[in-house]
Design a protein around this motif. Structure first.
Motif, PDB file in Angstrom:
ATOM      1  N   TYR A  68       0.822  -1.218   0.000  1.00 48.82           N
ATOM      2  CA  TYR A  68       0.000   0.000   0.000  1.00 48.82           C
ATOM      3  C   TYR A  68       0.855   1.266   0.000  1.00 48.82           C
ATOM      4  CZ  TYR A  68      -3.086   3.782   1.358  1.00 48.82           C
ATOM      5  OH  TYR A  68      -3.753   4.985   1.392  1.00 48.82           O
ATOM      6  N   LEU A  69       1.550   1.530   1.105  1.00 51.93           N
ATOM      7  CA  LEU A  69       2.279   2.791   1.214  1.00 51.93           C
ATOM      8  C   LEU A  69       3.397   2.907   0.171  1.00 51.93           C
ATOM      9  CD1 LEU A  69       2.601   3.308   5.082  1.00 51.93           C
ATOM     10  CD2 LEU A  69       1.061   4.469   3.482  1.00 51.93           C
ATOM     11  N   GLY A  70       4.097   1.809  -0.082  1.00 49.17           N
ATOM     12  CA  GLY A  70       5.179   1.850  -1.064  1.00 49.17           C
ATOM     13  C   GLY A  70       4.686   2.252  -2.438  1.00 49.17           C
ATOM     14  N   ASN A  71       3.602   1.624  -2.875  1.00 51.78           N
ATOM     15  CA  ASN A  71       3.037   1.976  -4.180  1.00 51.78           C
ATOM     16  C   ASN A  71       2.448   3.383  -4.173  1.00 51.78           C
ATOM     17  OD1 ASN A  71       3.191  -0.239  -6.268  1.00 51.78           O
ATOM     18  ND2 ASN A  71       2.454  -1.420  -4.509  1.00 51.78           N
ATOM     19  N   LEU A  72       1.907   3.802  -3.032  1.00 48.60           N
ATOM     20  CA  LEU A  72       1.372   5.156  -2.929  1.00 48.60           C
ATOM     21  C   LEU A  72       2.487   6.194  -3.079  1.00 48.60           C
ATOM     22  CD1 LEU A  72      -1.185   6.809  -2.437  1.00 48.60           C
ATOM     23  CD2 LEU A  72      -0.678   6.722   0.019  1.00 48.60           C
ATOM     24  N   HIS A  73       3.648   5.941  -2.475  1.00 54.39           N
ATOM     25  CA  HIS A  73       4.787   6.850  -2.633  1.00 54.39           C
ATOM     26  C   HIS A  73       5.199   6.934  -4.112  1.00 54.39           C
ATOM     27  CE1 HIS A  73       5.944   5.765   1.782  1.00 54.39           C
ATOM     28  NE2 HIS A  73       5.049   6.738   1.742  1.00 54.39           N
ATOM     29  N   LEU A  74       5.172   5.799  -4.787  1.00 47.92           N
ATOM     30  CA  LEU A  74       5.529   5.783  -6.210  1.00 47.92           C
ATOM     31  C   LEU A  74       4.501   6.542  -7.033  1.00 47.92           C
ATOM     32  CD1 LEU A  74       7.520   4.692  -8.322  1.00 47.92           C
ATOM     33  CD2 LEU A  74       6.099   2.632  -8.473  1.00 47.92           C
ATOM     34  N   LEU A  75       3.234   6.376  -6.704  1.00 50.28           N
ATOM     35  CA  LEU A  75       2.171   7.102  -7.400  1.00 50.28           C
ATOM     36  C   LEU A  75       2.342   8.611  -7.220  1.00 50.28           C
ATOM     37  CD1 LEU A  75      -0.532   7.301  -8.937  1.00 50.28           C
ATOM     38  CD2 LEU A  75      -1.695   6.902  -6.746  1.00 50.28           C
ATOM     39  N   GLU A  76       2.681   9.028  -6.022  1.00 52.22           N
ATOM     40  CA  GLU A  76       2.881  10.457  -5.764  1.00 52.22           C
ATOM     41  C   GLU A  76       4.018  11.013  -6.601  1.00 52.22           C
ATOM     42  OE1 GLU A  76       3.392  10.288  -1.563  1.00 52.22           O
ATOM     43  OE2 GLU A  76       1.227  10.347  -1.129  1.00 52.22           O
ATOM     44  N   GLU A  77       5.083  10.237  -6.769  1.00 47.61           N
ATOM     45  CA  GLU A  77       6.189  10.663  -7.634  1.00 47.61           C
ATOM     46  C   GLU A  77       5.735  10.735  -9.094  1.00 47.61           C
ATOM     47  OE1 GLU A  77       9.368  11.702  -7.067  1.00 47.61           O
ATOM     48  OE2 GLU A  77       8.742  11.775  -4.963  1.00 47.61           O
ATOM     49  N   ALA A  78       4.909   9.788  -9.498  1.00 49.30           N
ATOM     50  CA  ALA A  78       4.399   9.785 -10.874  1.00 49.30           C
ATOM     51  C   ALA A  78       3.536  11.013 -11.134  1.00 49.30           C
ATOM     52  CB  ALA A  78       3.600   8.510 -11.126  1.00 49.30           C
ATOM     53  N   GLN A  79       2.736  11.392 -10.149  1.00 55.68           N
ATOM     54  CA  GLN A  79       1.895  12.578 -10.300  1.00 55.68           C
ATOM     55  C   GLN A  79       2.739  13.853 -10.403  1.00 55.68           C
ATOM     56  OE1 GLN A  79      -0.543  11.583  -6.771  1.00 55.68           O
ATOM     57  NE2 GLN A  79      -2.337  11.767  -8.089  1.00 55.68           N
ATOM     58  N   LYS A  80       3.777  13.952  -9.588  1.00 52.75           N
ATOM     59  CA  LYS A  80       4.662  15.120  -9.630  1.00 52.75           C
ATOM     60  C   LYS A  80       5.320  15.253 -11.010  1.00 52.75           C
ATOM     61  CE  LYS A  80       5.987  14.784  -4.741  1.00 52.75           C
ATOM     62  NZ  LYS A  80       7.122  14.447  -3.819  1.00 52.75           N
ATOM     63  N   ALA A  81       5.628  14.119 -11.628  1.00 55.89           N
ATOM     64  CA  ALA A  81       6.347  14.119 -12.898  1.00 55.89           C
ATOM     65  C   ALA A  81       5.413  14.126 -14.104  1.00 55.89           C
ATOM     66  CB  ALA A  81       7.267  12.899 -12.962  1.00 55.89           C
ATOM     67  N   ASN A  82       4.092  14.206 -13.846  1.00 57.85           N
ATOM     68  CA  ASN A  82       3.106  14.211 -14.937  1.00 57.85           C
ATOM     69  C   ASN A  82       3.230  12.980 -15.839  1.00 57.85           C
ATOM     70  OD1 ASN A  82       1.902  16.767 -14.245  1.00 57.85           O
ATOM     71  ND2 ASN A  82       3.722  17.761 -15.122  1.00 57.85           N
TER      72      ASN A  82
END
Length: 295
Positions: free
Chosen positions: A97-111
């Motif tokens: 959960y949290l690990g993938n969420l951190h990755l998703l947040e990075e993906a959002q920042k990078a568009n």
């Protein structure tokens, strides 16, 4: 040239994803905790892929600071991140959960244009800590506004190798009568499906399995045949295992999660749309031959 990030590239499916994306002409960046693993073949015959990778990022998704900027310049993120067993203090909540969420947040920042996540078949129906952690992430992914693809495989060929290990020791343990059906999928076939899905699907949840449907007793029979062992089966009643589950939770929440996930998988049908061309008997033979050649 499009750029893809494969998170968890040193795992069983991750290696095949690297291979498949590279064959399709993508520039491949990977996120791993240990880049040395990429240089050697995996324990389930998955290939070494270090020569196919354009860029390696070493980081741990449970530590957001270690993956800052990992998605910069990336078009597609494909995450296979997930615990296969409990290690140390990390839990499925921390990683899946949290690990993938951190990755998703990075993906959002990078568009990032699209995020593909490898879930589990019927993960939204299971009542165990592993599936629940994955499903929480799926919910966040779907609510994130990110273009997503969620792939739900029935099970990997690497998982089925447990039948082979038991057969080689002389006995296979089955839960219940062993008549439940499933169509597990080879990592190479699943990776090809994932790469094709990136091109053809948006905002989709896709269930997928291998080309052949087996009952659990049939998988056991194949394992014994390939091992040249006389068939011996031990059937554990479902009711007995369910009665023991609460004790696992009392003494070890980590083991409880794994046993409950195993029980759910062995007592439910897992047949999804058929795909691919790898068969289980050939895979088992390849493992036996590989082990023999190493001696």
């Amino acid at each position: 040239m499009q750029k893809v990030l494969v998170a968890g590239a040193s795992g069983y499916l991750g290696r095949y994803l690297v291979q498949a994306f590279k064959q399709k002409g993508y520039e491949v960046r990977v996120l791993v905790r240990n880049k040395q693993k990429l240089m050697m073949s995996g324990p389930f015959l998955e290939p070494a892929v270090s020569d196919l990778i354009d860029e390696v990022v070493v980081g741990d998704v449970t530590d957001p600071n270690s993956i800052m900027g990992v998605c910069r310049g990336i078009d597609i993120v494909c995450s296979t991140i997930g615990l296969t067993r409990q290690k140390g203090s990390l839990t499925f909540h921390h990683v899946d959960y949290l690990g993938n969420l951190h990755l998703l947040e990075e993906a959002q920042k990078a568009n990032v244009r699209k995020f593909m996540y490898i879930h589990v078949y019927k993960g939204d129906e299971m009542n165990n800590p592993i599936a629940e952690a994955k499903q929480r992430f799926v919910k966040d992914l779907k609510n994130s506004g990110m273009n997503f693809i969620i792939v739900k495989p029935t099970g990997y060929f690497s998982d089925m190798s447990e039948f082979l290990k038991m057969a080689q020791k002389g006995r296979v343990v089955l839960i219940g009568d062993g008549m439940k059906q499933m169509n597990p999928i080879h990592g190479a076939d699943l990776a090809q499906f994932c790469v094709d899905s990136v091109l053809h699907h948006d905002q989709k949840e896709l269930e997928i399995g291998g080309p052949n449907v087996y009952r659990h007793v049939e998988i056991a029979a194949i394992a014994f045949q390939v091992s040249h062992k006389k068939q011996k089966l031990l059937h554990i009643p479902v009711a007995l295992l369910k009665a023991l589950i609460p004790f696992f939770r009392i003494f070890s929440r980590k083991q409880y999660a794994l046993v409950k996930f195993f029980l759910d998988g062995m007592t439910e049908e897992a047949v999804a749309p058929l795909y691919g061309n790898h068969d289980l008997k050939t895979y088992f033979k390849e493992i036996v031959e590989h082990v023999h050649n190493k001696r």
